[in-house]
Scaffold this active site. Structure first.
Site, PDB file in Angstrom:
ATOM      1  N   THR A  12      -9.250  -4.820  10.143  1.00 12.25           N
ATOM      2  CA  THR A  12      -8.261  -5.261   9.167  1.00 12.25           C
ATOM      3  C   THR A  12      -6.989  -5.643   9.921  1.00 12.25           C
ATOM      4  O   THR A  12      -6.852  -5.396  11.128  1.00 12.25           O
ATOM      5  CB  THR A  12      -7.919  -4.141   8.169  1.00 12.25           C
ATOM      6  OG1 THR A  12      -7.103  -3.162   8.818  1.00 12.25           O
ATOM      7  CG2 THR A  12      -9.178  -3.476   7.631  1.00 12.25           C
ATOM      8  N   LYS A  43       2.966  13.392   0.564  1.00 12.75           N
ATOM      9  CA  LYS A  43       3.556  14.540  -0.126  1.00 12.75           C
ATOM     10  C   LYS A  43       2.509  15.235  -1.002  1.00 12.75           C
ATOM     11  O   LYS A  43       1.707  14.589  -1.671  1.00 12.75           O
ATOM     12  CB  LYS A  43       4.739  14.092  -0.979  1.00 12.75           C
ATOM     13  CG  LYS A  43       5.892  13.529  -0.163  1.00 12.75           C
ATOM     14  CD  LYS A  43       7.052  13.117  -1.036  1.00 12.75           C
ATOM     15  CE  LYS A  43       8.197  12.559  -0.181  1.00 12.75           C
ATOM     16  NZ  LYS A  43       9.354  12.122  -1.001  1.00 12.75           N
ATOM     17  N   GLU A  65      -7.389  -5.836  -5.067  1.00 14.99           N
ATOM     18  CA  GLU A  65      -6.029  -5.807  -4.527  1.00 14.99           C
ATOM     19  C   GLU A  65      -5.036  -5.946  -5.675  1.00 14.99           C
ATOM     20  O   GLU A  65      -5.116  -6.894  -6.454  1.00 14.99           O
ATOM     21  CB  GLU A  65      -5.810  -6.929  -3.509  1.00 14.99           C
ATOM     22  CG  GLU A  65      -4.398  -7.055  -2.978  1.00 14.99           C
ATOM     23  CD  GLU A  65      -3.865  -5.752  -2.401  1.00 14.99           C
ATOM     24  OE1 GLU A  65      -2.763  -5.334  -2.802  1.00 14.99           O
ATOM     25  OE2 GLU A  65      -4.558  -5.150  -1.550  1.00 14.99           O
ATOM     26  N   ASP A  98      -3.113   3.965   1.205  1.00 19.82           N
ATOM     27  CA  ASP A  98      -1.844   4.683   1.199  1.00 19.82           C
ATOM     28  C   ASP A  98      -2.134   6.177   1.346  1.00 19.82           C
ATOM     29  O   ASP A  98      -2.871   6.740   0.539  1.00 19.82           O
ATOM     30  CB  ASP A  98      -1.108   4.411  -0.117  1.00 19.82           C
ATOM     31  CG  ASP A  98       0.337   4.881  -0.101  1.00 19.82           C
ATOM     32  OD1 ASP A  98       0.639   5.886   0.578  1.00 19.82           O
ATOM     33  OD2 ASP A  98       1.173   4.238  -0.764  1.00 19.82           O
TER      34      ASP A  98
END
Length: 212
Positions: free
Chosen positions: A191, A122, A69, A118
């Site tokens: 999660t 784009k 992380e 993520d």
């Protein structure tokens, strides 16, 4: 969403070096030395607040887990989750996956988890997606022969992209699930994001892909 800065995070991470080992890259090829047992090593990329890895560590004492992380303001919460779970088979690393081969040696990892990464929607950001081919090349290097990647996401575009990326890379798709919770998998550990999105009625996608 930007996480609130926690100026005490550095000290907290340093004070919990039993969970977040210092100089993590120095354990490359020797991660098993940090655990009581030389068990198969599973790695989660993007551990977030730690609910998944803490749950998996408790559910599967037969495996060792390392969670990566990058955000210090988030990993401090993951540390608390690991403490609450009262397990000895979890370590956390304050790092991202850009150069994961600097953390793990060839054939050192048995399984990788990509949870709600993520999506970088784009097109110009395609190379940042954790299932882009350059990442897959690194994963194949650190995973054992026939090592597996397990992907979970609520983002349909990322899921479709990843399934195609796995296939183009020559991986074998073991599972492609378009509504994970409809399966009622008793072994599924959720999660924080998964709880949030599924609670809103959004489908959760899961894919298991294996390197040949």
């Amino acid at each position: 969403m930007r996480m609130r800065n926690k100026p005490w995070a550095d000290d907290y991470i340093r004070d919990n070096s039993d969970i977040v080992p210092k100089n993590a890259s120095s354990y490359k090829g020797e991660w098993k030395k940090l655990f009581a047992n030389a068990q198969p090593l599973h790695v989660e990329i993007g551990t977030g607040k730690g609910q998944f890895i803490a749950g998996m560590g408790k559910q599967h004492p037969e495996y060792n887990f390392v969670g990566l992380e990058l955000a210090k303001s988030v990993i401090v919460t993951a540390i608390e989750k690991v403490k609450t779970a009262e397990v000895e088979n979890i370590r956390l690393v304050n790092a991202d996956a850009q150069n994961i081969t600097e953390l793990f040696a060839e054939n050192e990892v048995d399984k990788l988890y990509l949870n709600f990464s993520d999506p970088w929607p784009k097109n110009r950001h395609e190379k940042r997606r954790l299932t882009y081919k350059t990442f897959l090349e690194q994963y194949k290097q650190i995973l054992v022969p026939n090592g597996e990647i397990v992907l979970k996401t609520d983002n349909q575009h990322l899921f479709e992209y990843s399934v195609v990326s796995f296939s183009k890379f020559g991986m074998e798709l073991q599972e492609v699930t378009l509504d994970l919770h409809a399966m009622e998998d008793p072994l599924n550990v959720m999660t924080e994001y998964e709880e949030k999105f599924s609670g809103k009625g959004q489908p959760i996608y899961r894919c298991r892909a294996q390197f040949k």
